[in-house]
Structures are given as C-alpha cells and as structure tokens.
Scaffold this motif. Structure first.
Motif, PDB file in Angstrom:
ATOM      1  N   ASP A   1       0.816  -1.219   0.000  1.00  0.00           N
ATOM      2  CA  ASP A   1       0.000   0.000   0.000  1.00  0.00           C
ATOM      3  C   ASP A   1       0.854   1.275   0.000  1.00  0.00           C
ATOM      4  O   ASP A   1       0.555   2.245   0.697  1.00  0.00           O
ATOM      5  CB  ASP A   1      -0.934   0.017   1.218  1.00  0.00           C
ATOM      6  CG  ASP A   1      -1.932  -1.126   1.196  1.00  0.00           C
ATOM      7  OD1 ASP A   1      -2.515  -1.354   0.119  1.00  0.00           O
ATOM      8  OD2 ASP A   1      -2.117  -1.782   2.229  1.00  0.00           O
ATOM      9  N   ILE A   2       1.888   1.298  -0.805  1.00  0.00           N
ATOM     10  CA  ILE A   2       2.806   2.434  -0.846  1.00  0.00           C
ATOM     11  C   ILE A   2       2.108   3.756  -1.172  1.00  0.00           C
ATOM     12  O   ILE A   2       2.421   4.779  -0.552  1.00  0.00           O
ATOM     13  CB  ILE A   2       3.975   2.142  -1.811  1.00  0.00           C
ATOM     14  CG1 ILE A   2       5.003   1.240  -1.114  1.00  0.00           C
ATOM     15  CG2 ILE A   2       4.636   3.430  -2.309  1.00  0.00           C
ATOM     16  CD1 ILE A   2       6.170   0.811  -1.985  1.00  0.00           C
ATOM     17  N   PRO A   3       1.141   3.806  -2.097  1.00  0.00           N
ATOM     18  CA  PRO A   3       0.521   5.111  -2.401  1.00  0.00           C
ATOM     19  C   PRO A   3      -0.368   5.655  -1.289  1.00  0.00           C
ATOM     20  O   PRO A   3      -0.803   6.807  -1.368  1.00  0.00           O
ATOM     21  CB  PRO A   3      -0.315   4.815  -3.650  1.00  0.00           C
ATOM     22  CG  PRO A   3       0.249   3.564  -4.228  1.00  0.00           C
ATOM     23  CD  PRO A   3       0.705   2.767  -3.051  1.00  0.00           C
ATOM     24  N   SER A   4      -0.632   4.864  -0.275  1.00  0.00           N
ATOM     25  CA  SER A   4      -1.590   5.259   0.755  1.00  0.00           C
ATOM     26  C   SER A   4      -0.878   5.673   2.032  1.00  0.00           C
ATOM     27  O   SER A   4       0.350   5.675   2.122  1.00  0.00           O
ATOM     28  CB  SER A   4      -2.535   4.094   1.058  1.00  0.00           C
ATOM     29  OG  SER A   4      -1.864   3.109   1.834  1.00  0.00           O
ATOM     30  N   GLU A   5      -1.677   5.994   3.041  1.00  0.00           N
ATOM     31  CA  GLU A   5      -1.162   6.274   4.372  1.00  0.00           C
ATOM     32  C   GLU A   5      -1.275   5.060   5.289  1.00  0.00           C
ATOM     33  O   GLU A   5      -0.925   5.133   6.470  1.00  0.00           O
ATOM     34  CB  GLU A   5      -1.930   7.452   4.986  1.00  0.00           C
ATOM     35  CG  GLU A   5      -1.765   8.751   4.231  1.00  0.00           C
ATOM     36  CD  GLU A   5      -2.645   9.846   4.763  1.00  0.00           C
ATOM     37  OE1 GLU A   5      -2.211  10.590   5.662  1.00  0.00           O
ATOM     38  OE2 GLU A   5      -3.791   9.949   4.287  1.00  0.00           O
ATOM     39  N   LEU A   6      -1.720   3.941   4.748  1.00  0.00           N
ATOM     40  CA  LEU A   6      -1.928   2.733   5.527  1.00  0.00           C
ATOM     41  C   LEU A   6      -0.613   1.987   5.744  1.00  0.00           C
ATOM     42  O   LEU A   6       0.210   1.870   4.834  1.00  0.00           O
ATOM     43  CB  LEU A   6      -2.927   1.817   4.806  1.00  0.00           C
ATOM     44  CG  LEU A   6      -3.239   0.472   5.469  1.00  0.00           C
ATOM     45  CD1 LEU A   6      -3.971   0.689   6.782  1.00  0.00           C
ATOM     46  CD2 LEU A   6      -4.064  -0.401   4.522  1.00  0.00           C
ATOM     47  N   ILE A   7      -0.425   1.488   6.946  1.00  0.00           N
ATOM     48  CA  ILE A   7       0.703   0.629   7.278  1.00  0.00           C
ATOM     49  C   ILE A   7       0.145  -0.754   7.582  1.00  0.00           C
ATOM     50  O   ILE A   7      -0.684  -0.920   8.484  1.00  0.00           O
ATOM     51  CB  ILE A   7       1.483   1.172   8.491  1.00  0.00           C
ATOM     52  CG1 ILE A   7       2.072   2.544   8.164  1.00  0.00           C
ATOM     53  CG2 ILE A   7       2.573   0.201   8.913  1.00  0.00           C
ATOM     54  CD1 ILE A   7       3.054   2.551   7.006  1.00  0.00           C
ATOM     55  N   THR A   8       0.588  -1.747   6.821  1.00  0.00           N
ATOM     56  CA  THR A   8      -0.002  -3.083   6.876  1.00  0.00           C
ATOM     57  C   THR A   8       0.794  -4.010   7.778  1.00  0.00           C
ATOM     58  O   THR A   8       2.023  -4.134   7.649  1.00  0.00           O
ATOM     59  CB  THR A   8      -0.075  -3.680   5.461  1.00  0.00           C
ATOM     60  OG1 THR A   8      -0.885  -2.832   4.645  1.00  0.00           O
ATOM     61  CG2 THR A   8      -0.667  -5.080   5.489  1.00  0.00           C
ATOM     62  N   ASP A   9       0.072  -4.677   8.675  1.00  0.00           N
ATOM     63  CA  ASP A   9       0.631  -5.731   9.511  1.00  0.00           C
ATOM     64  C   ASP A   9       0.280  -7.072   8.867  1.00  0.00           C
ATOM     65  O   ASP A   9      -0.893  -7.404   8.699  1.00  0.00           O
ATOM     66  CB  ASP A   9       0.035  -5.649  10.923  1.00  0.00           C
ATOM     67  CG  ASP A   9       0.406  -6.843  11.796  1.00  0.00           C
ATOM     68  OD1 ASP A   9       1.431  -7.494  11.491  1.00  0.00           O
ATOM     69  OD2 ASP A   9      -0.335  -7.114  12.756  1.00  0.00           O
ATOM     70  N   ARG A  10       1.304  -7.860   8.522  1.00  0.00           N
ATOM     71  CA  ARG A  10       1.081  -9.128   7.837  1.00  0.00           C
ATOM     72  C   ARG A  10       0.898 -10.297   8.803  1.00  0.00           C
ATOM     73  O   ARG A  10       0.747 -11.437   8.373  1.00  0.00           O
ATOM     74  CB  ARG A  10       2.232  -9.407   6.880  1.00  0.00           C
ATOM     75  CG  ARG A  10       2.281  -8.443   5.696  1.00  0.00           C
ATOM     76  CD  ARG A  10       3.373  -8.809   4.731  1.00  0.00           C
ATOM     77  NE  ARG A  10       3.168 -10.131   4.144  1.00  0.00           N
ATOM     78  CZ  ARG A  10       4.086 -10.783   3.432  1.00  0.00           C
ATOM     79  NH1 ARG A  10       5.280 -10.244   3.240  1.00  0.00           N
ATOM     80  NH2 ARG A  10       3.834 -11.976   2.928  1.00  0.00           N
ATOM     81  N   SER A  11       0.912 -10.013  10.086  1.00  0.00           N
ATOM     82  CA  SER A  11       0.635 -11.090  11.046  1.00  0.00           C
ATOM     83  C   SER A  11      -0.864 -11.349  11.097  1.00  0.00           C
ATOM     84  O   SER A  11      -1.663 -10.520  10.633  1.00  0.00           O
ATOM     85  CB  SER A  11       1.137 -10.690  12.431  1.00  0.00           C
ATOM     86  OG  SER A  11       0.201  -9.851  13.091  1.00  0.00           O
TER      87      SER A  11
END
Length: 851
Positions: A374-384
């Motif tokens: 989600d690089i274009p966004s402000e979201l930080i993704t947790d893959r757990s």
C-alpha cells in the motif's frame, strides 16, 4: 579560489557603472568569490517599502535570520549592490574602495521602519478552487494580533511599488466577511506511524526489532519503535539516545530505566537493531549490527546484555514508530519492524526479518509490519494474523529503497520487497490540520477570477489566495472564449521556499543580493513546513509539497514571482476587453479535456513548470481538437508530478537523474510513490516542453532581463496578425521583472527536441548576462562556454505555429514577459502584440496548416 587584486580598481568602476547585466570575465570572477561565501554572516536586503526602499542586513543565527545593519538605507537595488560590493572588497582585500576611488563615505541613515514577523496573521484556505455559491474555509492563527477583519477581494495587478500598474483589488461583499477574534493554532512538524492501542501490546516479555538507516544520529534522542509514554512512564521504547547509540527504555509507572550500547551509529548506514526483554529475569539484550553493504567501513556488531532493577509496567499502546507523543522524531529510514511476545534468540530474529511468520514462531509474532504494501496510501499493513495495521502521520517518504536493495531494479512496483523502507523526517508536514475560523460564501454572481481572503488586524495583513471558477453546469455555448489556466500545481510545489534565503548557492544563482520582506520573514520564524525546493534537516530532498498550510509566497504583495507575477496576466486580461474564465491545474488534473473543451483559447501564467500526465494529455488533446494555447511564460511543462490519490492539495516530485534542480533523488528512488510513475523531467520521458509549446527551458538568470529582436520570420504573412500596429524591431526593452521582457528563466526553439518544423521564431532575445548558464540537461560535457555572453543557444524565442483542426500555439519563452505587459498603462509593443494574438486566437476562424 581566486584572490582579489586590490589594484584592479577598474573592476570596481565597471561594477559601479553596471551592477546588473554583462560583466567582464575578471569582474565575474570577483563577484563569484564575493557571492560564494557561506550563508552565515552574508549580506542581504530587507525591503522596507514595497519595491522602493531596502535596508542592509546580515544572515545570522541558527536557524538563519536577517539582522539589520544600522545606518544603511537604499532607494535603489543598484545603490545597495554598490554599497555591499565596497564592504566585501574591504573584507577580502583589506583595502577601502572609498579611499582608493576618492568617494566620500555614504551618510548614515536611520531606518524609518524595519520589517518584522513578530506580529503576524498566518492563514490558509481549505480549497484552491471554488465556484459561485460555494464556500471556502479560512484557517487562521494570529501572533500578536487580538482581532482582525476579513474581506473577500478580487485581485488584479500585484503590488509593484513605483512601477506601473500599481496594486489593484476590488472588495466583493460576501457572507462571512467581518470582524473576528484572533487565536493561535499550532503546527506539529515531523512524520511518524501510529498503530492504535491493543491488549496485544501489553507484553511482560518481548522482542522488538527493525532495519534502520539513520541520517542524524547524535542530534538528540530519536524514537524508533514502541509503546513508551513519557506521561505515564510506562511501556517500552527502542530508540537512539542523545549520543546516537541504540537504547531500550522501560518504565514502571514512576521510574524509567534505560540500557544503551554506548556506540553511536554511523549516518546513512543500514543496521539491524533489536532489543529483547525477559520480564521474569528483567534481562535486556541489545543488538546493533551493521548490514553488509557495498562500502568499506569500520563499524562492528555490538551486543549488550544488562539486567534492570525495576519491574517493567507494560502498556497497551498506541504503538508508535519514529516519534513519541511528546516528540523525539527520528530522521532516517526504517524497514521491516517486528514485534514478538517473548525474548527471541538472534537466529530467530533473523528468520523474522526474512518473513512475517517464520516456522516455529507463529504464536510468538505480535506484529510484522511491511512498508512495501500500500505504498501510495497512508496505511501501514501488519502481515501477522493479528492485523495490527497503522497509519502514517505527516506523510513520511515512501517508495524508498530498503536495506536489501540491490540496484538491479529501479521501479518499486517491479521489486516491492526491495522498497520496504520509509524515510522519516522531523520537519515533514502534509497538513497543518487547523480548525476553520472563517467561512466565506462566494456570491452567486461573482465573476470568475483570482480572489483572496484579505485579513487585517493590529497592523498585520495577509492574503489567502484562491480562484473562483465559472459556475458549475453552465453549457459550453455560454462560456467566454478565453480561459486563464492558473498554475496551482507550481504554487504548491514552491510553497514556503526557504532555500531562496538560506541556500549557500542562492546569491550565485540570482546574480544579486537576496531580498526579503516582512512576509518572507514569517517562513524563517514560524514552523510552516518546507518547499520541494528545500532539503530536510538531514539533507535529503523534500519530495512532497502541500498547500494545506499558510503560504508565505502565494500572495499579491512582495516578491514578484509565480503567483504575484501571474497577476500581471490576470490584470492584462481584465484590460483586454474580452471576457474570460479562470481554471486551475488542480481542476485540469481532475477533469481533463472536458474542462478545456468549451474555450477557444487557453492562456497560461508566467511559470507553469509542474504538470501531471493528466494535465499534459488534456492540453495535447485540446490542441489536436482545434484549441489555441498562449504560453506567456518560461520554463513551463518541465517537471512531472503526481497528485496524492486521497489527499487533495498534496503533490509529489522526484528530482531524478537530470535537470536544473535544488537536490537530486537518491539512486533507485526516481519512481513516485503516489502514482508509481517515473519522476523527473518530462524531457526524459519523450514529452519535452517543445512538443506542446514549441520551446523548452534553456537558461536562467535573475540579475537583469533584456529584450527581443524581431527576426525575418516575423514578416511572414502567417504572423501578420501578431504585428498589426507594431513597427518596432526591438520588443520589450522595459518591464517590472528586472527591466525587460526576456529574462529570469527562458526557453528556446529546438527542432531536435520536438519544436515543430513549421513553427516560426518571430523574435529572439539577446544581451543576457553572465549569470545565464546553459541548463544541466543541455551540457553533456562540461566546457568553458556555457554562459550567455559566450553561447548563442542562450536566448528566449517567441514562437508561433499552427496545429491540426484549426488550432495554434503562441509562446514567449520567458518568465519576465508578463512584467512588460502593463508598461506605460498597457500602451507598449508587448501588450499590443499579445493582445493581437489573444483576439485572433479568440476568433473562431480556423488556422490552416502551412503547405
């Protein structure tokens, strides 16, 4: 570096006779030595009366601010340049020019008023463009101002001091205008990540780890990861201590314990950083290990084991990265942050770097954040499996090369696992996030134009600029024939350009002393964020620009550049007798060709430098369908930009590989994060400005503007309409923008870059000064003939050509051009020929392509 020969009084006399313009090589070498000094202590000017009086000052302090030098008041820039030349001559040679030349000392003059930013009204609008009947919200912060009045004004000519045409504004009665009480609203600089509080963060034992590339270690304490709270003295925090060493902080609710490696990290070097804590034994382990890179270094891996005395009190968060609630902003990149619910051994930490759920650690992983998603966004993704997602604050830079970037792939979309880094800065800002203080309703019958909210109170004044477009839903047949395209993208990119005042190279580029006024001082005094012409405190380039904050350089008064200079075009359109609408870059990016289609002619301002793909495609399609373009500026259509997909008002630019630029993007970071498009010059992407406008950027110089001379092509019957009533051979030997129509930044015709072969160059400039150098992209191999007196390629070309379906283009190739329009109350050859073009372009009679 040359030493100035005090016997060369001929050079001093030459400069006194002509401080601006072409200089001999020996004098230019002297000036380069004088102007090339570091910013600290350098002379500059403070404008105390609009374009009529200046005070001498020196840049001093940290951060740099001008301090008035008593006794020096000037009524012309030439007088000021000579005074400073004498001072610098004495400093560098030990000889007094006044004695050597027999000049009497200049009489000391007290300043009648000194510009200051102590009292200021700072404000901005929530929209760049509104239509009649709509509202615009004004967000205000007052400093030393108790009450202020707001009025809606329609703007004409900018403030020019004694030069024509003089400032023009018309008050427009509007709901919302009136008196208001002032208040202070703060701006919080610095980027970070916040993950909402969760019981999963309340850990008695843990492992916290990250790959880090610090850029300012040792410049104060800097947060990395954790739940630490200064207010409650609870949680844990992985950080760089004040010496730049890795440290872990724990709290028990009243006390804090901190363990450090005691070894400072090296800036711009990748490290694996980790800490474990075992709640049962109260033991801490720190790991500070340089990551293998293609460079030589002396850094060694550090492992520290300690036992703390306190019983750590856990916290449910929020979990933060790169800043604590009270500050401690980190400067640098972070990649692959991880959190586990037990103290892991070193081998398992390595497995956690390689993947979010390594074998045997399924139940241990609390969070495995992946910044490459989600690089274009402000979201930080947790893959757990826990889904502990977060959000960025103040837009740290994404699409950044990570610890494992090999250099084999330059496009983050093709190798996202190598672009898992985010670059944080203590001075990032995407939005001031102020509350609205004033809501103005644009009257239903308001004419389209350049408008502003004018705020005045207790001797302070500010203008909040925006544009009123035509009413929505009006059929194309009821639109006027002319549209003025306001360069809102360029205004955003330039917003709050500090480097013009503080850059080491500023005076060398300008070819004259730096000039500031009271509004300029605001950007040095208040934390208003940076321009994309600036670098961050860690030296990295600012790649995001925002209009969602007070803009000190988007105003009708002060320096005549971009917005203020464009008001010359607006005022000329008002004087032309033709009706026109105002549209903006922001509108064009969103609406495309449909926005332009109702108009016969589109007119630009002085410097439409920054364009998205959507903007260029719309202009190209417009011309191919029979539209007409009047490009009345210089260095236009130069840089590619991307608008943020979710945050209107925020723009990205990557200054990659080539071009005349204030900074250069890091290798591998040329593709924009907002859109995934390749950034940099349009010229490097087969869209040079020449294709659209017939001319492209060739040089810049800011000391003196000059004139055009007509060419034999100006007698061609195809352009007879341009020169109706114009008998002069020399065009624009006058003007408010440095004395002529051709200057500041200039463009030339070049068929090899796509200028149409059938285009007519009807006039070209001549006589540019030494400060005009070939642009970087025009010099493949450095040589000694890159300045205007030695290189005939440096010129502004006035160009006309026809397009398919009856369209046409007229380009002037000079930012200074609009400043010549109002000379002698618009009775001059530049205004006459430009008006000729406007009237013919507004005529529906199609142009025919030459055979």
């Amino acid at each position: 570096m040359i030493e100035i020969d005090p016997r060369r009084l001929d050079l001093a006399r030459e400069f006194k006779a002509r401080p601006f313009g072409v200089h001999s090589p020996d004098l230019q070498a002297v000036l380069n030595r004088m102007r090339g000094a570091p910013p600290q202590g350098k002379h500059c000017l403070l404008m105390s009366k609009p374009h009529a009086e200046w005070l001498l000052a020196r840049l001093t302090g940290e951060p740099l601010r001008p301090e008035v030098v008593p006794g020096f008041v000037f009524s012309s820039l030439e007088e000021a340049e000579w005074a400073v030349f004498k001072l610098r001559w004495t400093d560098l040679t030990g000889h007094s020019l006044e004695q050597e030349l027999g000049e009497p000392p200049a009489p000391s003059q007290p300043a009648t008023s000194v510009p200051t930013a102590e009292r200021a009204i700072l404000a901005y609008a929530d929209e760049a463009t509104v239509a009649p009947g709509e509202t615009v919200g004004i967000k205000v912060s007052c400093h030393g101002v108790e009450r202020y009045r707001v009025d809606l004004v329609r703007l004409g000519a900018p403030e020019t001091g004694p030069d024509a045409p003089g400032f023009r504004e018309d008050e427009v009665p509007a709901p919302g205008a009136g008196e208001y009480r002032g208040r202070v609203q703060a701006i919080h600089l610095g980027s970070s990540i916040v993950v909402a509080a969760s019981p999963r963060f309340a850990l008695d034992s843990f492992t916290v780890q990250v790959l880090a590339w610090p850029t300012r270690p040792g410049k104060g304490e800097q947060a990395l990861l954790g739940t630490w709270s200064d207010a409650t003295r609870t949680g844990f925090g992985l950080l760089l201590d004040e010496h730049g060493a890795l440290a872990l902080r724990l709290g028990d609710g009243s006390r804090a314990a901190q363990v450090s490696t005691g070894v400072a990290l090296t800036e711009r070097r990748w490290y694996f950083l980790a800490a474990t804590f075992d709640g049962a034994t109260r033991s801490v382990h720190l790991y500070q290990e340089p990551v293998a890179e293609p460079l030589f270094g002396v850094e060694q891996a550090v492992h520290v084991a300690r036992q703390v005395e306190l019983t750590a009190r856990s916290s449910a968060g929020p979990f933060r990265m790169a800043a604590w609630p009270t500050g401690g902003h980190y400067n640098g990149k972070l990649d692959r942050p991880r959190l586990a619910n037990r103290a892991l051994g070193r081998a398992k930490m390595g497995a956690l770097v390689d993947g979010p759920r390594p074998a045997g650690l399924d139940n241990a992983v609390v969070a495995a954040w992946e910044f490459s998603i989600d690089i274009p966004s402000e979201l930080i993704t947790d893959r757990s499996p826990n889904g502990l997602h977060g959000e960025t604050v103040n837009l740290p830079a994404r699409a950044m090369t990570g610890y494992n970037w090999t250099g084999a792939e330059m496009d983050w979309k093709r190798a996202p696992d190598q672009y898992g880094a985010i670059h944080f800065h203590e001075d990032d800002l995407d939005d001031a996030r102020w509350e609205t203080d004033v809501t103005l309703t644009i009257p239903a019958g308001a004419r389209s134009g350049a408008y502003a909210a004018r705020l005045r109170g207790d001797g302070a004044e500010t203008y909040v600029a925006f544009f009123v477009r035509p009413p929505r839903g009006i059929p194309a047949g009821r639109r006027p024939p002319v549209a003025y395209l306001a360069s809102t993208a360029t205004y955003t990119v330039y917003c709050n350009n500090r480097v013009r005042f503080t850059g080491a190279w500023t005076e060398m580029v300008q070819g004259r002393l730096t000039v500031m006024d009271a509004t300029d001082l605001q950007v040095l005094r208040y934390p208003l964020g940076l321009s994309t012409y600036c670098v961050h405190s860690d030296g990295s380039g600012v790649c995001y620009g925002t209009r969602l904050r007070p803009a000190t350089n988007v105003r009708p008064k002060g320096r005549l550049w971009n917005y203020a200079a464009d008001l010359f075009v607006v005022d000329w359109l008002d004087q032309s007798g033709l009706d026109y609408d105002v549209i903006t870059d922001d509108d064009l990016h969103r609406e495309g060709i449909e926005l332009l289609a109702p108009y016969r002619v589109v007119v630009t301002g002085s410097h439409p430098e920054y364009d998205s793909l959507e903007m260029l495609d719309a202009l190209d399609a417009y011309l191919r369908r029979g539209g007409r373009l009047m490009y009345l500026g210089g260095n236009g259509f130069y840089w590619r930009i991307a608008y943020h997909p979710l945050k209107p008002g925020v723009i990205e630019v990557r200054r990659g590989e080539d071009g005349t630029r204030a900074w250069a993007a890091e290798p591998g970071e040329y593709y924009m994060g907002f859109s995934g498009e390749y950034g940099g010059l349009w010229r490097r992407q087969r869209r040079p400005p020449n294709l659209l406008a017939g001319v492209g950027f060739i040089s810049q110089g800011f000391d003196a503007s000059t004139y055009y001379r007509r060419t034999p092509a100006s007698r061609d019957p195809r352009v007879k309409f341009i020169f109706e009533g114009v008998e002069d051979e020399v065009l624009g030997s006058f003007g408010t923008l440095r004395g002529g129509a051709a200057g500041l930044e200039i463009d030339s015709y070049d068929a090899l870059l796509g200028s149409p072969r059938h285009a007519l160059v009807v006039a070209s400039s001549e006589g540019h000064s030494n400060t005009f150098e070939l642009v970087n992209e025009a010099v493949l191999v450095g040589h000694g003939a890159t300045d205007a007196p030695q290189n005939a390629a440096i010129r502004a070309d006035m160009v006309f050509f026809e397009c398919p379906s009856g369209g046409a283009v007229f380009s002037t190739g000079s930012i200074a051009y609009p400043g010549s329009l109002p000379h002698n109350r618009y009775d001059n050859n530049i205004a006459r020929l430009t008006t000729n073009v406007l009237r013919r372009f507004a005529d529906p009679t199609p142009f025919e392509l030459p055979r």
